[in-house]
Design an enzyme around this catalytic site. Sequence first.
Site, short mmCIF file in Angstrom:
data_model
loop_
_atom_site.label_atom_id
_atom_site.label_comp_id
_atom_site.label_asym_id
_atom_site.label_seq_id
_atom_site.Cartn_x
_atom_site.Cartn_y
_atom_site.Cartn_z
N ILE A 13 -2.91 -7.05 14.36
CA ILE A 13 -1.81 -6.95 15.45
C ILE A 13 -2.27 -6.03 16.67
O ILE A 13 -2.28 -6.46 17.81
CB ILE A 13 -0.81 -6.58 14.75
CG1 ILE A 13 -0.15 -7.13 13.52
CG2 ILE A 13 0.59 -6.19 15.87
CD1 ILE A 13 0.89 -6.56 12.65
N PRO A 53 -3.44 -11.48 10.68
CA PRO A 53 -3.75 -11.21 12.14
C PRO A 53 -3.86 -9.97 12.40
O PRO A 53 -2.99 -9.19 11.67
CB PRO A 53 -2.62 -11.87 12.71
CG PRO A 53 -1.52 -11.88 11.57
CD PRO A 53 -2.12 -12.10 10.35
N ASN A 76 0.84 -1.08 -0.05
CA ASN A 76 -0.07 0.11 -0.10
C ASN A 76 0.72 1.30 0.15
O ASN A 76 2.06 1.15 0.32
CB ASN A 76 -0.81 0.05 1.29
CG ASN A 76 -0.09 -0.10 2.71
OD1 ASN A 76 0.43 0.73 2.85
ND2 ASN A 76 -0.52 -1.05 3.43
N ASP A 92 -4.55 -5.74 5.13
CA ASP A 92 -5.54 -6.80 5.91
C ASP A 92 -5.50 -8.36 5.26
O ASP A 92 -5.85 -9.30 5.93
CB ASP A 92 -6.84 -6.13 5.39
CG ASP A 92 -7.14 -4.96 6.04
OD1 ASP A 92 -6.82 -4.93 7.24
OD2 ASP A 92 -7.64 -3.85 5.51
N LYS A 111 8.49 -17.92 -9.35
CA LYS A 111 7.89 -17.14 -9.96
C LYS A 111 6.66 -17.47 -11.16
O LYS A 111 6.84 -18.57 -11.59
CB LYS A 111 8.79 -15.99 -11.31
CG LYS A 111 8.40 -14.87 -11.66
CD LYS A 111 9.15 -14.20 -12.46
CE LYS A 111 8.31 -13.23 -13.52
NZ LYS A 111 9.27 -12.67 -14.69
O1 C5P Z 1 -8.81 -2.24 10.88
P1 C5P Z 1 -8.11 -1.07 10.44
O2 C5P Z 1 -7.04 -1.63 9.49
O3 C5P Z 1 -8.76 0.24 9.81
O4 C5P Z 1 -7.33 -0.69 11.63
C1 C5P Z 1 -6.30 0.33 11.77
C2 C5P Z 1 -5.57 0.09 13.27
O5 C5P Z 1 -5.18 -1.38 13.24
C3 C5P Z 1 -4.18 0.69 13.00
O6 C5P Z 1 -3.65 1.21 14.21
C4 C5P Z 1 -3.18 -0.40 12.34
O7 C5P Z 1 -2.04 -0.43 12.56
C5 C5P Z 1 -3.85 -1.68 13.09
N1 C5P Z 1 -3.77 -2.88 12.46
C6 C5P Z 1 -2.93 -3.98 12.81
N2 C5P Z 1 -3.16 -5.47 12.07
C7 C5P Z 1 -3.96 -5.53 10.95
C8 C5P Z 1 -4.83 -4.24 10.73
C9 C5P Z 1 -4.69 -3.27 11.33
O8 C5P Z 1 -2.29 -3.74 13.61
N3 C5P Z 1 -3.75 -6.56 10.60
#
Ligand code: C5P
Length: 400
Positions: free
Chosen positions: A306, A304, A208, A276, A286
């Site tokens: 985090i 996951p 991203n 996500d 490849k």
């Molecule tokens: O659910 P969303 O992506 O909008 O949530 C954003 C927050 O969750 C941010 O603080 C991001 O660092 C954290 N996050 C995470 N692990 C993920 C997705 C988002 O720690 N897999």
Amino acid sequence: MLAGKRILLIIGGGIAAYKALDLIRRLRERGAGVVPVLTRAAQEFVTPLSASALAAEKVYTDLFDLTDEAEMGHIELSRAADLVVVAPATADLMAKMAGGHADDLASTLLMATDKRVLVAPAMNVRMWEHPATQRNAAVLKGDGVLFAGPVDGAMACGEFGPGRMAEVPEIVAAVETALADGPLRGRRIVVTSGPTHEPIDPVRYIANRSSGAQGAAIARALAGLGAEVVFVTGPASVPPPAGVTPVKVETAREMLAAVEAALPADGAVFAAAVADWRVADASGRKIKKDGSGKVPGLAMVENPDILASVAQRTDGRPHLVVGFAAETDDVVANATAKRARKGCDWIVANDVSPGTGIMGGTENAVTLVTEAGAESWPRMAKDQVAMQLARRIADALGGA
Ligand code: C5P
């Protein structure tokens, strides 16, 4: 800035040792006292006399120098300092530190000290990239050792790549951050930052546009208030700030593992833009076009979360867990719901709808959502957002 601070400077044996002499001058210019220690190998590159002349201090070289032991034992020498700096930190010195060796003055001081240690690694690119050195660097980071560099660049040996010692101003900045006195002294805070890269095959990945600028600014601000910061960063376009312990990762799963390894901590700030989803079965080879015009279907699985997994820990949850929410509409309502869903204490919400220029830009307009409600901050530079957030974190956590 460094007035009255005492730095024990361990100079390792590498070609970059000559830069340690300039480091002594720059640290002294800022008011610090520098006590140099030269390893045996270092003395092949610079002389104790030059180090002593620049430091205007006695130079230490030998563990079994009885006069020195009578004057000041190695235990005292290691503790009289406010900070221990190892520059250049050679592969061998790092290996000794990671393994807990104490077979010469430098390694014994590093074992005996009760102060923070900052290393500026310098070695050939292959030596830096060798799994043994990477393992040792990871061990040292886990032990809370601070890193300045190494950086990419041309090396004295003619090769190019990571392994070159950070430039002196960067090491000085790292020293200043490490010695910063502030309300967060004695507090350990984990910060995630940057994007993650999720592999499709060995050459392609899903990513991203996060630059990592906001996360880096927060880490810098927290360290500036005296916190010990573990900075877990994906492949960001801005470098880790000086004076933090950087842990570089690629994927969301690696980021989770690095965050868990960095716990326990007093606080955690999740500024990373974590992917996500990841490809369910990344190919080991490849993926090739087969000429049929068919496109590969990528099965995805969820990564996951985090933030949620740390916020919902029953054991060893940081006292303050801060998440971010990048929203394009209903910012406050969505952020409030996210705070509850993830189980974190605060959400820093920002409006990333196109036209705001926030994603990848230098400014941010945030709303802080806490138990007490939502509080909108005026649009300001990301550095200022970081400072304001760091001060709020300091108010919530207080000093040690
Ligand atoms: O659910 P969303 O992506 O909008 O949530 C954003 C927050 O969750 C941010 O603080 C991001 O660092 C954290 N996050 C995470 N692990 C993920 C997705 C988002 O720690 N897999």
